[in-house]
Design a protein around this motif. Structure first.
Motif, short mmCIF file in Angstrom:
data_model
loop_
_atom_site.label_atom_id
_atom_site.label_comp_id
_atom_site.label_asym_id
_atom_site.label_seq_id
_atom_site.Cartn_x
_atom_site.Cartn_y
_atom_site.Cartn_z
N LEU A 149 38.21 50.03 37.58
CA LEU A 149 38.54 49.90 36.34
C LEU A 149 37.09 49.72 35.24
O LEU A 149 37.06 50.30 34.12
CB LEU A 149 39.39 48.54 35.75
CG LEU A 149 40.60 48.57 36.73
CD1 LEU A 149 41.24 47.27 36.30
CD2 LEU A 149 41.33 49.99 36.19
N ASN A 201 46.20 52.26 35.46
CA ASN A 201 46.19 53.93 36.12
C ASN A 201 47.31 54.52 35.50
O ASN A 201 47.30 55.76 35.19
CB ASN A 201 46.18 53.64 37.46
CG ASN A 201 44.76 53.17 38.23
OD1 ASN A 201 44.04 53.00 37.38
ND2 ASN A 201 44.69 53.01 39.51
N HIS A 253 38.88 46.13 40.34
CA HIS A 253 38.31 45.88 39.15
C HIS A 253 36.80 46.71 39.32
O HIS A 253 36.57 46.97 38.01
CB HIS A 253 38.07 44.58 38.88
CG HIS A 253 39.52 43.59 38.52
ND1 HIS A 253 40.18 43.01 39.79
CD2 HIS A 253 40.39 43.71 37.58
CE1 HIS A 253 41.12 42.34 39.14
NE2 HIS A 253 41.23 42.79 38.16
N SER A 293 38.86 57.22 39.19
CA SER A 293 38.49 57.36 37.74
C SER A 293 38.18 58.78 37.52
O SER A 293 37.43 59.32 38.50
CB SER A 293 36.97 56.81 37.50
OG SER A 293 36.80 56.87 36.18
N ASN A 330 40.21 51.26 26.74
CA ASN A 330 39.57 50.16 27.43
C ASN A 330 38.26 49.74 27.58
O ASN A 330 37.60 50.64 27.65
CB ASN A 330 40.29 50.26 29.12
CG ASN A 330 41.88 50.40 29.04
OD1 ASN A 330 42.56 49.84 28.13
ND2 ASN A 330 42.11 50.81 30.03
N ASN A 377 36.10 52.73 32.78
CA ASN A 377 36.18 52.47 31.41
C ASN A 377 34.66 52.95 30.54
O ASN A 377 34.52 52.93 29.40
CB ASN A 377 36.12 50.76 31.18
CG ASN A 377 37.47 50.40 31.22
OD1 ASN A 377 38.39 51.45 31.28
ND2 ASN A 377 37.78 49.23 31.29
N SER A 409 43.10 50.59 41.88
CA SER A 409 43.36 49.80 41.13
C SER A 409 42.46 48.38 40.95
O SER A 409 42.80 47.31 40.29
CB SER A 409 44.83 49.13 40.79
OG SER A 409 45.26 48.76 42.18
N ASN A 464 48.97 47.97 36.64
CA ASN A 464 48.34 47.87 38.05
C ASN A 464 49.05 46.53 38.70
O ASN A 464 49.38 46.59 40.13
CB ASN A 464 46.69 47.64 38.22
CG ASN A 464 46.08 49.12 37.61
OD1 ASN A 464 46.74 49.98 37.82
ND2 ASN A 464 45.04 49.05 36.95
#
Length: 574
Positions: A203, A500, A200, A16, A275, A207, A198, A456
């Protein structure tokens, strides 16, 4: 001036993007908390094994108590955990570790569980591997009883104690589960020894604009990190620098201009979407941009409060809070619940056999959960006085046309008595994540309002890998882009993209010419992608011949070099 010897440098993969600094809080792995004290005499060993038998009974009693909160059809999942705790093979393994090796109880349980884990790995069919997860959960509950506190609570307590001295912190860990992340104050950055590009957790943090470095190296430097050191994470350099004392640092991050901007960039007919996983990040983003939420992962609502799965009234209130943030002509895309191996709650499954199922396969097995969610989504709409924004429902992990029909019928049943003035603002779409669905796009396009590429899962499924196994090099596989181009070249409906791939600047030109017009990206990268498209015009485009040459590349290396050249030419033109 800081001496070189006063700092440690660690590198890693960028999961990230962003910049973050603060004092380190190190979360140790579970076994770190076990005592390594050895048992001396036979009497001590006997008492230790008696304690084991006592805590097994206590844990089973606790599990049975938890069962009472479950709907009856969901209780089978915990029955199998009780079976595991009573397993004679497990008891024998613990007994041998106590009597023969002289290990204390917590360490003996841990080693005994590893013996069974080896057995499961040797018989690693999908069904057996899912059963290991159930057993591991039971072991953790047993260890929680022995230690008197859960591992998650240990971590939360440690973070809260450290935050009394410094509010800004960098979280350092071997790995981190999404469930633990959801329960802690948000860090300024995350540094992981393991992790995945990738996964969670990645993510979730992305976000919220939190920088993450994963797969940290060199290992010997990572092991030197202690609590209270000052860490600066700069993903522009894929580096974390650890100092003995705090130092002023130069922030190398894109600042959001304090002016209100539209999500639609007219010059290129592109929508830049966000997102999101919670309401707070939506509110923060709303200060600067008109909202287009391209992907709201609704499963995190239920991970935070699993009982919402069965309480339609409470669940309806949660969706109502999100709807209240929406304004005229804005877009909210709710992805229906998407469970996965690292997004786990007992409440997601009514039977052990349903563990490991995703998407529509999961919906067929847990139909009531999906029906409750859809009902809550539309009850929230019915409660609105008026609706002048667009609600999109996105169906994940669709593998064929019949999957789509199954979910569509459930949605249309709930929409049936919705006010027509509101119904016209509801759009339905399918997430392209399974390679087989790419050959059904022409059929789907006739029934859906939009399509969304979940890169992903689509890439990992295309390559035959797990999500956590993906590396940056995998994104340069030319065959993947040939599949996208050939499947989507005749599509007229809007195609959006998330994951991604949507965050990597070097791929944007290619994705645009494949036909993608809606880029849904995390909070932290949003300004950078937005500014890129502000400068994106006819002069920056490359023609079909260049696209064809790129798609015909045979190897990742050839593809990467050609793509890099295209990106460099664009930057020069801008």
């Amino acid at each position: 001036m800081t001496k070189k010897s006063d700092k440690i440098e660690i590198y890693g993969e960028i999961a990230s993007p962003g910049f973050g600094e603060g004092k380190s809080i190190v979360l140790y792995s579970y076994q770190f908390y076990f005592s390594n004290e050895k048992l001396i005499n036979k009497n001590e060993k006997k008492k230790e094994f008696e304690k084991f038998q006592y805590y097994v009974k206590k844990t089973i009693k606790k599990i049975k108590k938890i069962q009472e909160d479950f709907p009856e059809s969901f209780r089978e999942l915990l029955e199998i955990q009780i079976y595991f705790l009573e397993d004679p093979i497990f008891h024998k393994a613990v007994q041998e570790n106590i009597y023969i090796e002289g290990n204390n109880l917590s360490y003996a349980i841990y080693l005994g569980s590893l013996k069974l884990k080896n057995f499961f790995e040797e018989h690693a069919t999908d069904f057996i591997s899912q059963r290991w997860i159930d057993f591991q959960d039971a072991i953790y509950q047993l260890l929680d009883e022995v230690l008197g506190i859960s591992y998650i609570d240990l971590c939360i307590n440690k973070i809260n104690q450290n935050l009394l001295n410094h509010a800004n912190y960098i979280l350092v860990a071997e790995d981190l589960s999404p469930l633990l992340y959801l329960k802690i104050p948000k860090p300024k950055g995350i540094l992981l020894k393991k992790g995945s590009l990738s996964g969670h957790l990645t993510l979730l943090a992305a976000n919220q604009g939190i920088p993450i470095l994963i797969r940290a190296f060199p290992e010997e430097n990572f092991e030197k990190i202690q609590d209270g050191q000052w860490i600066v994470i700069d993903t522009n350099k894929a580096k974390a620098t650890i100092y003995k004392e705090s130092i002023p640092s130069k922030k190398e991050q894109i600042q959001i201009n304090a002016c209100y901007k539209d999500y639609k960039i007219l010059s290129s007919n592109v929508t830049i979407s966000l997102n999101a996983d919670d309401l707070e990040i939506i509110k923060e983003h709303h200060k600067f941009y008109r909202l287009s939420i391209g992907l709201f992962r609704t499963e995190f609502i239920y991970l935070k409060n699993p009982k919402l799965l069965f309480d339609v009234e409470e669940s309806t209130m949660e969706y109502s809070k999100i709807y209240q943030e929406m304004k005229e002509q804005e877009i909210l895309t709710l992805r229906l619940i998407d469970v996965d191996e690292d997004k786990f709650s007992y409440y997601f499954y009514s039977s052990p056999e349903n563990r490991g199922k995703r998407g529509v396969e999961y919906y067929r097995a847990e139909r009531k959960i999906l029906q409750n969610q859809i009902k809550s989504i539309f009850l929230s709409l019915k409660n609105l006085k008026e609706m002048n924004w667009e609600l999109r429902l996105l169906v994940p992990m669709v593998s064929d046309y019949e999957d789509w029909v199954f979910v569509k019928e459930l949605i249309l049943n709930e929409m049936e008595d919705l006010d027509p003035n509101k119904k016209r603002f509801v759009k339905l779409g399918v997430m392209l994540e399974v390679p087989s669905i790419m050959f059904c796009v022409q059929t789907l396009e006739q029934e859906v309002d939009f399509l969304s590429i979940g890169t992903n899962d689509l890439l990992s499924n295309f390559l035959g890998k797990k999500r956590y196994q993906l590396t940056k090099e995998d994104y340069y596989e030319p065959a993947f882009y040939r599949m996208l181009y050939l499947s989507l070249k005749n599509v007229k409906k809007e195609i959006s993209i998330c994951g991604n791939l949507a965050t990597y600047i070097e791929f944007i030109n290619l994705l645009y010419f494949i036909g993608i017009r809606n880029f849904s990206v995390p909070y932290g990268i949003y300004p950078k992608i937005y500014e890129y498209f502000i400068n994106f015009n006819d002069k920056s485009k490359f023609d079909k011949q260049i696209l064809k040459e790129l798609l015909l590349k045979k190897t990742k290396t050839e593809f990467k070099e050609a793509l890099s050249s295209i990106t460099e030419n664009f930057v020069k033109k801008v």
